[in-house]
Design a protein around this motif. Structure first.
Motif, PDB file in Angstrom:
ATOM      1  N   ILE A 187      16.097   4.681   0.081  1.00 18.73           N
ATOM      2  CA  ILE A 187      15.328   5.705  -0.590  1.00 18.73           C
ATOM      3  C   ILE A 187      14.794   5.948  -1.896  1.00 18.73           C
ATOM      4  O   ILE A 187      13.647   6.042  -2.314  1.00 18.73           O
ATOM      5  CB  ILE A 187      15.719   6.820   0.322  1.00 18.73           C
ATOM      6  CG1 ILE A 187      15.309   7.181   1.731  1.00 18.73           C
ATOM      7  CG2 ILE A 187      14.735   8.388  -0.227  1.00 18.73           C
ATOM      8  CD1 ILE A 187      16.075   8.351   2.443  1.00 18.73           C
TER       9      ILE A 187
ATOM     10  N   ILE B 207      10.947  11.184   6.308  1.00 15.25           N
ATOM     11  CA  ILE B 207      12.245  10.780   6.398  1.00 15.25           C
ATOM     12  C   ILE B 207      12.990  11.777   5.538  1.00 15.25           C
ATOM     13  O   ILE B 207      14.034  12.260   6.007  1.00 15.25           O
ATOM     14  CB  ILE B 207      12.557   9.448   6.040  1.00 15.25           C
ATOM     15  CG1 ILE B 207      12.069   8.424   7.413  1.00 15.25           C
ATOM     16  CG2 ILE B 207      13.862   9.145   5.719  1.00 15.25           C
ATOM     17  CD1 ILE B 207      11.961   6.912   6.933  1.00 15.25           C
TER      18      ILE B 207
ATOM     19  N   ILE C  98      17.481   4.155   8.652  1.00 15.87           N
ATOM     20  CA  ILE C  98      16.336   4.456   8.369  1.00 15.87           C
ATOM     21  C   ILE C  98      15.474   4.694   9.591  1.00 15.87           C
ATOM     22  O   ILE C  98      14.712   5.765   9.872  1.00 15.87           O
ATOM     23  CB  ILE C  98      15.557   3.625   7.282  1.00 15.87           C
ATOM     24  CG1 ILE C  98      16.538   3.588   6.018  1.00 15.87           C
ATOM     25  CG2 ILE C  98      14.334   3.981   7.123  1.00 15.87           C
ATOM     26  CD1 ILE C  98      16.630   4.802   5.173  1.00 15.87           C
TER      27      ILE C  98
ATOM     28  N   LEU D 195      21.466   5.451   2.090  1.00 16.78           N
ATOM     29  CA  LEU D 195      20.365   6.351   1.836  1.00 16.78           C
ATOM     30  C   LEU D 195      19.760   6.239   0.314  1.00 16.78           C
ATOM     31  O   LEU D 195      18.617   6.069   0.026  1.00 16.78           O
ATOM     32  CB  LEU D 195      20.533   7.765   2.005  1.00 16.78           C
ATOM     33  CG  LEU D 195      20.895   8.180   3.395  1.00 16.78           C
ATOM     34  CD1 LEU D 195      21.221   9.787   3.787  1.00 16.78           C
ATOM     35  CD2 LEU D 195      19.443   8.279   4.355  1.00 16.78           C
TER      36      LEU D 195
ATOM     37  N   TYR E 154      13.578   8.292  10.966  1.00 18.35           N
ATOM     38  CA  TYR E 154      12.318   8.159  11.220  1.00 18.35           C
ATOM     39  C   TYR E 154      12.030   8.741  12.612  1.00 18.35           C
ATOM     40  O   TYR E 154      11.113   9.525  12.743  1.00 18.35           O
ATOM     41  CB  TYR E 154      11.660   6.543  10.950  1.00 18.35           C
ATOM     42  CG  TYR E 154      10.341   6.459  11.370  1.00 18.35           C
ATOM     43  CD1 TYR E 154       9.265   6.799  10.492  1.00 18.35           C
ATOM     44  CD2 TYR E 154       9.650   6.022  12.799  1.00 18.35           C
ATOM     45  CE1 TYR E 154       8.029   6.746  10.668  1.00 18.35           C
ATOM     46  CE2 TYR E 154       8.524   5.767  12.812  1.00 18.35           C
ATOM     47  CZ  TYR E 154       7.353   6.091  11.857  1.00 18.35           C
ATOM     48  OH  TYR E 154       6.268   6.015  12.175  1.00 18.35           O
TER      49      TYR E 154
END
Length: 596
Positions: A91, A173, A43, A87, A47
């Protein structure tokens, strides 16, 4: 021909493909092996706009349906499962299975002030400087305006413009690009494997069995996804009986299926001898039902490959899934499985350390299922399986190019029948030259992980032979209890007399004995400790040995295949002792094989 195409897609698009099923994640039921900190790093890289590597997809070939139309093949994720799972966890907030097959959340916290990401804990939950869980923001579950407003309320001294910029950057992101390598559908499985390894640049071993698992796990039309679970769950039940509760509690749909009914016996069953993994299960089922040995053929057949017409047809795909399902169900069948384990034990193979090649067991089990399926009686089938198993171990049949050998053998058996092909193999490989020279040469080793030596131990188990210097303790008991291996010419004695390590650790110098006897013999030479034992026998004592007569001592040595001159032997006789004992061990192996 272009073998692959490379393009970029935003994370958001990639996740939507996964959700819609446009890309199948083949290992979705496999444990997530990444540590949470690695998810955090992924992550963080997104970013900051750092590259996060490529995912690799391979589009299944288009399949011709019964009405003549072509059905577009689904893309299967070949590499990148862990990143995709990371992910979806961080997320989307999807729970993942850990190594114990328990569903867990992986939450990532974010500090907008210093742009740090960390794995969630209670401290971040309580700290106003930290957004404790990023997924509601990144996944549009709360508006960005609301998120900024809440953060500024909790941190009144924070720079409003800075926080707004950082939280907007966090939300973006999902729009960051991920590289996708799409392999062409026309590529064969071996080429795909080679491309995978080269792109990864890690020498990662990707077996054709992994492709088979990918195929069946991503298939819903023929129940391949449930088949995949049966394989995975059975392997897990072999080593974790409590996992049965997890299946019942967390996969109620599967627990109502026939596949579950076929494997649930293992929740109370046991096997520490074979312990197959998913590759072994696929190998046996495929070899048994398809009379083939190469997994690349199975991938092609599941795709509907018509080898003669060089086309892909739905009927072939459908029939292949059915055959594989039947083979796997035969594999896990309690009666079949337990009888196969008993075959191994009846051949003296009572411990997994006596079996160095899993493929030897795989072929033997496939052969057993095939012979029973063809109508061979249980007794006759077991004789052929035992003989084939031991013969293949003796000659190292599946120690090298196992897949090619398996393919050759099952096709020959299918064509000629077991009787004809077995006799042909026996005559070609186990003639007098084998017993007089080859097997003796194989016993000239210091490696205990050696088929000839392990089968000698199996022969001793089968003969119910006693441990060296023991009246009642059996070699089989010591093998099962991880008992002591004793040097007939003690190691320290040989070392003191200049014998090299490779020579004093020869398997022909080894016997199983009870620990107490081993300790009391110490470093005495054979002529000395045997003379001492005879003296104890004459006095009615049992300090070194539990044998109570000289006749019993000589019989014990005979049953352990020890040359008669050993009673008076010193280090000067060691070389001849090894030659003579190897001959005696080889003789026992021949008798053992003939009596199977």
């Amino acid at each position: 021909m272009t073998k692959y195409s490379v393009h970029q897609q935003p994370v958001e698009t990639l996740l939507s493909w996964i959700k819609s099923g446009d890309i199948a994640i083949p290992e979705i039921q496999r444990p997530f092996v990444w540590k949470a900190a690695k998810v955090r790093d992924l992550i963080d890289s997104l970013y900051h706009g750092y590259p996060v590597g490529y995912i690799i997809t391979w589009r299944n070939p288009d399949v011709k349906l019964k009405n003549g139309e072509l059905s577009a093949g689904k893309k299967v994720l070949i590499d990148g499962q862990q990143r995709i799972t990371a992910l979806t966890a961080a997320i989307v907030g999807q729970r993942v299975l850990n190594k114990n097959y328990k569903e867990i959340n992986i939450r990532i916290s974010f500090n907008p002030i210093n742009e740090r990401f960390e794995v969630w804990n209670n401290a971040f939950e309580k700290s106003p400087e930290w957004i404790s869980n990023i997924h509601p923001i990144v996944n549009d579950e709360i508006s960005i305006t609301k998120a900024i407003r809440k953060y500024l309320k909790d941190n009144p001294d924070a720079d409003e413009d800075l926080i707004e910029d950082r939280i907007e950057k966090l939300k973006k992101i999902k729009s960051k690009q991920v590289g996708i390598i799409e392999l062409d559908a026309s590529l064969d499985i071996d080429t795909v494997t080679e491309i995978f390894i080269r792109i990864n640049q890690k020498g990662v071993v990707l077996s054709n069995a992994d492709f088979v698992m990918s195929k069946i796990a991503s298939d819903e039309a023929h129940g391949g996804n449930k088949m995949r679970k049966m394989v995975d769950y059975f392997c897990r039940l072999l080593v974790d009986k409590d996992f049965n509760k997890h299946i019942i509690d967390n996969d109620s749909e599967f627990s109502k299926s026939d596949y579950y009914k076929g494997i649930k016996w293992m929740a109370t069953g046991s096997d520490d001898l074979y312990v197959p993994d998913y590759i072994d299960m696929l190998r046996v089922a495929f070899t048994f039902k398809f009379s083939r040995g190469k997994f690349s053929d199975l991938v092609a057949l599941l795709s509907g490959r018509n080898f003669e017409a060089r086309t892909y047809e739905y009927e072939i795909s459908e029939a292949s899934y059915k055959k594989l399902s039947d083979g796997l169900e035969a594999f896990v069948n309690q009666t079949n499985y337990q009888r196969f384990i008993m075959i191994l034990k009846s051949a003296g193979l009572i411990d997994s350390k006596l079996i160095s090649s899993k493929n030897t067991l795989n072929f033997a089990y496939a052969l057993y299922l095939k012979l029973r399926d063809e109508g061979k009686g249980e007794a006759e089938a077991q004789v052929y399986v035992k003989k084939w198993l031991v013969m293949s171990m003796l000659i190292g049949r599946y120690s090298g190019s196992a897949e090619s050998r398996i393919d050759e053998d099952i096709k020959q058996i299918n064509e000629k029948g077991i009787e004809v092909y077995f006799e042909q193999m026996e005559k070609a490989n186990l003639g007098e030259g084998f017993w007089d020279f080859k097997i003796i040469n194989d016993l000239e080793t210091s490696s205990v992980n050696n088929n000839a030596y392990n089968l000698y131990l199996a022969a001793q188990v089968n003969a119910n032979a006693p441990a060296f210097l023991s009246k009642s303790m059996k070699i089989s008991s010591l093998i099962e209890q991880r008992g002591d291996i004793h040097h007939l010419f003690p190691k320290k004695y040989l070392m003191d007399n200049g014998v090299a390590q490779k020579a004093y650790n020869q398997v022909a110098n080894l016997v199983y004995t009870e620990q107490a006897s081993n300790i009391k013999v110490g470093k005495m030479p054979p002529n000395e400790y045997l003379a001492k034992i005879k003296g104890e026998i004459s006095k009615g004592k049992n300090e070194i040995s539990t044998i109570d007569s000289e006749t019993g001592l000589r019989e014990n040595m005979r049953l352990n295949d020890i040359p008669t001159f050993f009673e008076s032997a010193t280090h000067q006789d060691y070389k001849q002792f090894l030659i003579d004992r190897r001959r005696l061990m080889a003789d026992k192996l021949k008798i053992y094989y003939e009596q199977l």
